[in-house]
Design an enzyme around this catalytic site. Structure first.
Site, mmCIF file in Angstrom:
data_model
loop_
_atom_site.group_PDB
_atom_site.id
_atom_site.type_symbol
_atom_site.label_atom_id
_atom_site.label_comp_id
_atom_site.label_asym_id
_atom_site.label_seq_id
_atom_site.Cartn_x
_atom_site.Cartn_y
_atom_site.Cartn_z
ATOM 1 N N CYS A 99 -4.716 -2.778 -7.544
ATOM 2 C CA CYS A 99 -4.399 -4.128 -7.075
ATOM 3 C C CYS A 99 -5.599 -4.622 -6.278
ATOM 4 C CB CYS A 99 -3.157 -4.075 -6.186
ATOM 5 S SG CYS A 99 -2.928 -5.557 -5.189
ATOM 6 N N CYS A 103 -4.586 -12.278 -5.048
ATOM 7 C CA CYS A 103 -3.753 -13.276 -5.738
ATOM 8 C C CYS A 103 -2.593 -13.762 -4.870
ATOM 9 C CB CYS A 103 -3.189 -12.698 -7.024
ATOM 10 S SG CYS A 103 -4.191 -11.394 -7.723
ATOM 11 N N THR A 190 0.002 -6.668 1.193
ATOM 12 C CA THR A 190 -1.080 -6.198 0.322
ATOM 13 C C THR A 190 -2.443 -6.631 0.854
ATOM 14 O OG1 THR A 190 0.367 -6.278 -1.587
ATOM 15 C CG2 THR A 190 -1.969 -6.387 -2.032
ATOM 16 N N GLU A 256 -1.499 -1.347 2.006
ATOM 17 C CA GLU A 256 -0.461 -2.284 2.436
ATOM 18 C C GLU A 256 -0.191 -2.061 3.922
ATOM 19 O OE1 GLU A 256 0.060 -0.719 -0.576
ATOM 20 O OE2 GLU A 256 -0.350 -2.533 -1.720
ATOM 21 N N HIS A 291 3.655 -15.563 -8.437
ATOM 22 C CA HIS A 291 3.237 -14.160 -8.345
ATOM 23 C C HIS A 291 3.819 -13.329 -9.486
ATOM 24 C CE1 HIS A 291 0.677 -11.522 -6.284
ATOM 25 N NE2 HIS A 291 1.607 -10.623 -6.033
ATOM 26 N N TYR A 295 1.460 -10.953 -12.345
ATOM 27 C CA TYR A 295 1.609 -9.572 -12.810
ATOM 28 C C TYR A 295 1.376 -9.434 -14.310
ATOM 29 C CZ TYR A 295 3.284 -7.632 -8.401
ATOM 30 O OH TYR A 295 3.359 -7.189 -7.109
ATOM 31 N N CYS A 298 -2.652 -8.818 -14.032
ATOM 32 C CA CYS A 298 -3.233 -7.634 -13.375
ATOM 33 C C CYS A 298 -2.662 -6.339 -13.935
ATOM 34 C CB CYS A 298 -3.052 -7.714 -11.860
ATOM 35 S SG CYS A 298 -1.392 -7.391 -11.271
ATOM 36 N N GLU A 446 4.845 -0.934 -7.138
ATOM 37 C CA GLU A 446 4.523 -2.347 -6.935
ATOM 38 C C GLU A 446 4.999 -3.180 -8.122
ATOM 39 O OE1 GLU A 446 0.688 -3.226 -5.317
ATOM 40 O OE2 GLU A 446 0.739 -5.248 -6.136
HETATM 41 FE FE1 SF4 Z 1 -2.316 -7.189 -6.613
HETATM 42 FE FE2 SF4 Z 1 -1.583 -7.932 -9.045
HETATM 43 FE FE3 SF4 Z 1 -0.428 -9.035 -6.869
HETATM 44 FE FE4 SF4 Z 1 -2.986 -9.583 -7.569
HETATM 45 S S1 SF4 Z 1 -1.120 -10.079 -8.741
HETATM 46 S S2 SF4 Z 1 -2.226 -9.145 -5.506
HETATM 47 S S3 SF4 Z 1 -3.678 -7.620 -8.336
HETATM 48 S S4 SF4 Z 1 -0.299 -6.902 -7.552
HETATM 49 FE FE FE Z 2 1.498 -7.421 -5.652
#
Ligand code: SF4
Ligand code: FE
Length: 505
Positions: A99, A103, A190, A256, A291, A295, A298, A446
């Site tokens: 991660c 984001c 995060t 975290e 968000h 995902y 990522c 996560e």
């Molecule tokens: Fe982390 Fe993925 Fe959330 Fe971006 S979208 S902060 S890489 S978990």
């Molecule tokens: Fe996340």
């Protein structure tokens, strides 16, 4: 506008005075810390990509006034922007295998941008102008924001005001003409120590009487009264004491924090919601939707790494050409592209809000995240299947380095002809990292709980699914002219309806 490099970002993090703790000690220089350093390098990758000739177009964006910024600070102005976001996150997931943390704040900025605009239209407030000034500051200096939504919540069966301790949901404890004072704690933050700013939002849709909890604001990470306590991760001691090989991914990591706000003073200029309970729901749902879209990018990027590692492990074991191995790799690819497809789909189906900013399709974004709560676990199972039991029994790098055991280990842990034992060790450690170790934090739990646990998506899916439209289609084909309702059942969904998602009417 500044477009920082990764090195400039890392240099800017040094010498800050933060109140941060880990493993019982106060951290003096997080950038140098063996557990936090890999995390800062993952964020630095988001800066370096904007200077990478292969990806600079994707990693940069243009503001309406023509100025070029890092895409991680951009307000989406089209469905193309939404698609670019998912593609960008996949590239970075593949490049770092963790991660990369940037984001959450980006999603918070986008959700606040459109919500404060509509609040001002509705209530005559001036939140949107404040938010725009804050956004200018973030874009001008190319900053990292963390999005702080998840309250610690105490008794999950009780509303915020009914908790034994009223601070279990972050709240306003004092309100003055030019500032507010807040108290509470946000969990699972995060990349907390990698961020310049913290954007706080409420954790749930609030009701009349819960005004003190309907608060959103931004403060610098170094603000007086904020304490960070960094959580433990699987294999964290390997970062402190073991050779790099044993980490699997020695370059990058994540972290975290539990972020505690102990009577923190926030200037009114940085407050974006204060008591407007009716707007807490839209803000929470939009942030979560953005968000959940993220995902799809990522986690697909991390999945790319896992697929590559599983394929190499099978080759190094001498079974790369076996039909069952190819079958399992095809299954992993199919699963991974399912996640990515959902991220792209909710972006393509996005639409403009009154502010001009674009919002993802909420139904499809929540379907995306619902898939993410399951698919990485199956992919991890398949990768472990292909890698073999060595994933959890491989001796340490110290044993390979020890002249008394190293030569024997290299003799007996040989795999396919021509493959160095050390290559087999490294790829096995990478699979361990992603499915059991530090990397698994970002890839598995996560995926389950980040951006909301599975049930949160199911609630939104139920709210946005056009069930009546489906019933009409079934009635028409079955030749039912008059809608009839079974006794004790509702004819309409409990809350809200939405336009068809498939172009049908
Ligand atoms: Fe982390 Fe993925 Fe959330 Fe971006 S979208 S902060 S890489 S978990
Ligand atoms: Fe996340």
């Amino acid at each position: 506008m500044t477009l920082k490099t990764g090195a400039e970002y890392l240099e800017g993090l040094r010498r800050r005075v933060l109140r941060a703790y880990h493993l019982g000690e106060r951290l003096t220089e997080p950038v140098e810390h063996p557990l936090i350093g890999p995390s800062t390098r993952a964020v630095a990758a988001t800066y370096d990509l904007a200077h990478d000739s292969a990806y600079r177009e994707l990693a940069r964006a243009t503001r309406p006034d023509g100025r070029v910024i890092n895409r991680f600070t951009h307000i989406h102005r089209s469905t193309e922007d939404l698609v670019a976001k998912v593609r960008l996150l996949r590239v970075l997931g593949r490049r770092t295998g963790v991660c990369f943390q940037r984001c959450v704040g980006w999603d918070a900025l986008n959700a606040l941008y459109m919500t404060t605009y509509e609040m001002d239209q509705d209530l005559g407030t001036t939140y949107h102008e404040r938010l725009r000034r804050f956004l200018d500051h973030v874009q001008e200096s190319d900053l990292v924001c963390q999005g702080a939504m998840t309250d610690v919540k105490g008794d999950r069966g009780a509303r915020p005001g009914d908790q034994e301790d009223p601070d279990l949901y972050l709240r306003v404890v004092r309100k003055r003409r030019d500032h507010i004072v807040v108290r509470g704690a946000k969990a699972h933050q995060t990349g907390a120590l990698c961020s310049h700013e913290i954007i706080v939002m409420p954790t749930l849709a609030l009701r009349d009487g819960e005004e003190e909890y309907a608060v959103s604001f931004a403060v610098p990470t170094t603000t007086k009264g904020i304490t960070f306590v960094i959580g433990r991760q699987a294999s964290d001691y390997r970062c402190l004491y073991d050779p790099a090989v044993d980490r699997g991914n020695a370059e990058f990591g994540g972290h975290e924090a539990l972020t505690i706000f102990d009577d923190v003073e926030v200037p009114m200029e940085r407050v974006f919601m204060c008591g407007e309970v009716a707007w807490s729901g839209p803000l929470v749902e939009r942030f979560a939707g953005f968000h959940r879209q993220s995902y799809g990018g990522c986690k697909a990027g991390m999945g790319d790494v896992l697929i590559g590692a599983a394929a190499l492990a099978a080759e190094y074991n001498g079974v790369g050409g076996a039909s069952h191995v190819r079958e399992k790799l095809v299954e992993m690819i199919h699963l991974n592209e399912t996640i990515f497809s959902c991220g792209i789909a909710c972006s393509v189906q996005g639409s403009a809000t009154p502010s001009g900013a674009y919002l993802i399709d909420q139904l499809l974004a929540n379907v995306c995240k619902q898939n993410v709560t399951r698919i990485p676990f199956e992919m991890a199972r398949l990768a472990q299947d292909l890698a073999g039991g060595m994933v959890c029994t491989l001796p340490s790098a110290r044993d390979f380095d020890n002249p008394e055991t190293g030569p024997t280990l290299r003799k007996y842990l040989k795999g396919a002809r021509g493959v160095p034992v050390d290559d087999r060790v490294r790829i096995t450690r990478l699979i361990e990292n992603l499915t059991l170790g530090r990397g698994a934090v970002g890839y598995l739990p996560e995926s389950l709980h980040g951006a909301g646990s599975p049930q949160a998506q199911r609630i939104v899916i139920a709210r946005h699914a056009p069930l009546e439209e489906r019933k009409r289609a079934a009635r028409a084909l079955a030749g039912l002219r008059t809608p009839s309702t079974a006794q004790g059942q509702r004819a309409e969904p409990a809350r809200g309806t939405r336009a068809p998602t498939d172009g049908s009417a």
